[in-house]
Scaffold this motif. Structure first.
Motif, short mmCIF file in Angstrom:
data_model
loop_
_atom_site.label_atom_id
_atom_site.label_comp_id
_atom_site.label_asym_id
_atom_site.label_seq_id
_atom_site.Cartn_x
_atom_site.Cartn_y
_atom_site.Cartn_z
N ILE A 131 0.86 -1.18 0.00
CA ILE A 131 0.00 0.00 0.00
C ILE A 131 0.90 1.24 0.00
O ILE A 131 1.86 1.33 0.77
N SER A 132 0.64 2.15 -0.91
CA SER A 132 1.42 3.40 -0.98
C SER A 132 0.86 4.38 0.03
O SER A 132 -0.35 4.48 0.20
N MET A 133 1.75 5.10 0.66
CA MET A 133 1.30 6.07 1.66
C MET A 133 1.53 7.49 1.15
O MET A 133 2.49 7.75 0.43
N GLY A 134 0.66 8.37 1.53
CA GLY A 134 0.80 9.76 1.14
C GLY A 134 -0.14 10.60 1.97
O GLY A 134 -0.90 10.07 2.80
N THR A 135 -0.10 11.90 1.76
CA THR A 135 -0.91 12.78 2.62
C THR A 135 -2.38 12.79 2.24
O THR A 135 -3.21 13.25 3.02
N ARG A 136 -2.73 12.30 1.04
CA ARG A 136 -4.15 12.28 0.66
C ARG A 136 -4.94 11.32 1.53
O ARG A 136 -6.12 11.54 1.81
N ILE A 137 -4.30 10.22 1.93
CA ILE A 137 -4.94 9.26 2.83
C ILE A 137 -4.29 9.41 4.20
O ILE A 137 -3.11 9.11 4.36
N ARG B 128 -3.20 9.24 8.14
CA ARG B 128 -2.91 8.24 9.15
C ARG B 128 -3.85 8.45 10.33
O ARG B 128 -4.25 9.58 10.62
N PHE C 150 -3.16 -2.85 5.86
CA PHE C 150 -4.15 -1.79 6.01
C PHE C 150 -5.18 -1.86 4.90
O PHE C 150 -4.93 -2.42 3.82
N THR C 151 -6.32 -1.25 5.16
CA THR C 151 -7.21 -0.85 4.10
C THR C 151 -7.38 0.66 4.25
O THR C 151 -6.74 1.28 5.11
N THR C 152 -8.18 1.26 3.38
CA THR C 152 -8.52 2.67 3.58
C THR C 152 -10.02 2.78 3.76
O THR C 152 -10.79 1.94 3.26
N TYR C 153 -10.41 3.81 4.48
CA TYR C 153 -11.82 3.99 4.86
C TYR C 153 -11.95 5.46 5.20
O TYR C 153 -11.15 5.98 5.99
N HIS D 176 -11.00 8.01 3.61
CA HIS D 176 -9.75 8.72 3.29
C HIS D 176 -8.70 8.59 4.39
O HIS D 176 -7.90 9.49 4.61
N ASP E 7 -18.07 4.28 5.18
CA ASP E 7 -17.12 4.80 4.19
C ASP E 7 -17.77 5.54 3.01
O ASP E 7 -17.77 5.04 1.89
N ASP F 89 -18.65 10.01 1.82
CA ASP F 89 -18.43 11.40 2.24
C ASP F 89 -19.71 12.07 2.73
O ASP F 89 -20.26 12.97 2.09
#
Lengths: 367, 367
Positions: free
Chosen positions: B4-10, B12, B27-30, B32, B123, B125
């Motif tokens: 999984i790539s990490m960045g500021t859009r998603i 922590r 991890f998953t994302t949920y 954002h 999940d 908006d």
């Protein structure tokens, strides 16, 4: 690197099987869908984009269609850019703002012959936003996510690949211009577009069952140009000053703060969401502006957290994204900073490991 | 497993450092944000939840606050469940529908003494949705995401851990009931809640800077009960028939189709979004229903794609999620199927590898 869990809540791209066959190694998520981020060789992926041609699975650019008598009325309500002069076959990069004038998405908008409008969205649920506005205003419009899967071909040799596939006259398509095409019997829309400054096209596949076939046709046509798989590139996009909504913006960021002023029209004769707030902001001036940062020495170990920027002991903003710039030979970043600080200013930041590091502010784009 | 790539859009989670220290592996994302999904030992993580106690970083349950004179009016516009009798300190599991009566989120809603309402969202908006409705209706309400970081303590021994931390009288808190607490000087809200059927609490941390400290306090208090890290568990949630909006639902799913009829009130004296559509659907009956599926033999290799269900050659629905059930010794799943097919029916599905496999339909929950 941590693993990514897969499940049905986060959809696979129609190109998923093709990207697996091409050796994808990592993903992110975007619009509730997996997006490939690397094929294991970041240097080669960057070089192909800068010097050659790369193909990207960007099906995560989900496509929201506005259809029906009030489609253009809804589009103008959502976008703070004048759309009345837009002609079929043309596209525009637009800002979607909320009622406070805060940026919530920055899609590319396309107008079709029949009046249907397509929005290729960044990572937020524009479907919910647009449906709420349409229904609350009782507009006669359908808002749907369509079965459209964008595939990007990017880099200085992209036009040659696309011309070999579709014919020489595609060279006449202007930026954000588009037309209906077929590749054999694969239906798609061809647009001059893409999230890089290296030039290129996007293929909006109209039938996701044909995704692997389209991927393979493009790979085959690109072989003489050494095409290879890639993904929207963090280094190139920061060098080029391309905006990533959600990464570079927060819950107060306006279009004026992130260099989108030329995409905002303050005199639109329609009930545009956020326009009064944007007029007021234009009159008083935005609080912040987006600038580049260069790390002359120590570079951050991680891109996953925003970094606070200080001048003396005063907090003046945040670094919102960083990446190594192969062409500049330094780590660079984007920052959202107070209008009080200007390009050329020397600031400090705290790296994730706790060390302090000097940074210099620059005008954007870097390159 | 892919990276999984990490960045500021998603973002922590505030508990990120604590989960890294605890050995998170995926991890998953949920909403954002990154959510831990495993610490490398799925069997142990399941067993702790079923027989003992587990602690989960569920900060991704983002918290939308509705504040101001029209907070309750907005909440009732968004929720198709009667809220007028809700008392401060109480919570409700609610359905948020769009104007077509289609389910878009299923938050837990809490009412505070001062009239502020909190929604802990699934999940999608909801921030955009709620703000659009509030602004278009010109309601006097603020809609904000607050700095609240949920930490779940789940499993049959969870109540003992929470009683050791906060005192014996927490045992009197009813399901979805909550109260303001402090752990030392760490401010939080304690609620009997959580996305499992094994019992437990959620701690809504009011200051994200204290996240590691809170994690460690809970780990310490749980040590005598063999507490360990975990995550919302795919096996347990399917066994228990818990809904995952976005995984088990599509862009046409109504609350009636996914067993939420007891959370829908058809006679609410307010302008509730989707209520007319839900009244019409209640009168004519929903098209589909959610049932369980059991794989008596071959199990799917992957959970990442929906699987088509057929009866003879007729498509009758989809399997929306699958997982192994350790307690049943079989692979099980959730399905959204035509009302024409009933529990007990024997159907077929096509596995991701192309093989056909028989499945049996069951009533939910399994356990």
């Amino acid at each position: 690197m941590y693993g990514i869990s897969m499940g049905t809540r986060i959809r696979r791209s129609p190109y998923h099987a093709a990207t697996v066959a091409a050796g994808v190694t990592s993903f992110t998520t975007y619009n509730h869908m997996l997006m490939p981020t690397s094929y294991g060789d970041p240097q080669a992926e960057y070089r192909r984009l800068i010097d050659g041609v790369a193909m990207w699975d960007v099906a995560v650019e989900r496509q929201i269609a506005l259809k029906g008598p009030d489609a253009q009325r809804l589009a103008q309500a959502l976008c703070c850019r004048e759309l009345s002069k837009l002609k079929p076959g043309q596209g525009r990069y637009v800002a979607l703002c909320d009622h406070r004038g805060v940026l919530i998405n920055d899609p590319v908008l396309l107008l079709h012959e029949d009046g249907t409008i397509w929005l290729f969205i960044a990572d937020s649920d524009v479907l919910l936003w647009a449906r709420a506005v349409a229904a609350e205003r009782r507009l006669d419009v359908e808002v749907e996510e369509e079965d459209i899967a964008p595939l990007a071909v990017q880099g200085p040799k992209a036009e040659d690949v696309i011309a070999d596939l579709f014919g020489e006259d595609i060279r006449a398509i202007r930026h954000f211009g588009f037309r209906e095409e077929r590749l054999g019997d694969i239906p798609l829309v061809l647009a001059r577009s893409g999230w890089s400054k290296q030039g290129g096209f996007e293929l909006y596949l109209r039938d996701s069952r044909r995704a692997t076939e389209l991927w393979n046709r493009v790979a085959e046509a690109g072989a003489p140009y050494d095409i290879g798989p890639g993904a929207p590139n963090p280094s190139e996009r920061i060098e080029s000053g391309l905006l990533s909504v959600g990464a570079d913006t927060d819950d107060a960021t306006t279009p004026f703060e992130v260099r989108m002023e030329r995409f905002v029209d303050l005199e639109i004769d329609a009930d545009v969401i956020g326009l009064p707030a944007l007029q007021a902001e234009a009159a008083r001036g935005p609080k912040r502006h987006q600038l580049g940062v260069v790390f002359p020495k120590a570079a951050p170990d991680s891109h996953a957290e925003r970094l606070t920027l200080t001048s003396g002991n005063r907090r003046v903003g945040e670094i919102t994204a960083t990446a190594p710039s192969p062409r500049m030979g330094k780590t660079i970043g984007l920052a959202l900073v107070s209008r009080e600080v200007e390009p050329g200013a020397a600031l400090d930041t705290i790296l994730p490991d706790g060390r302090s590091a000097p940074v210099e502010l620059r005008e954007l784009p870097f390159l």
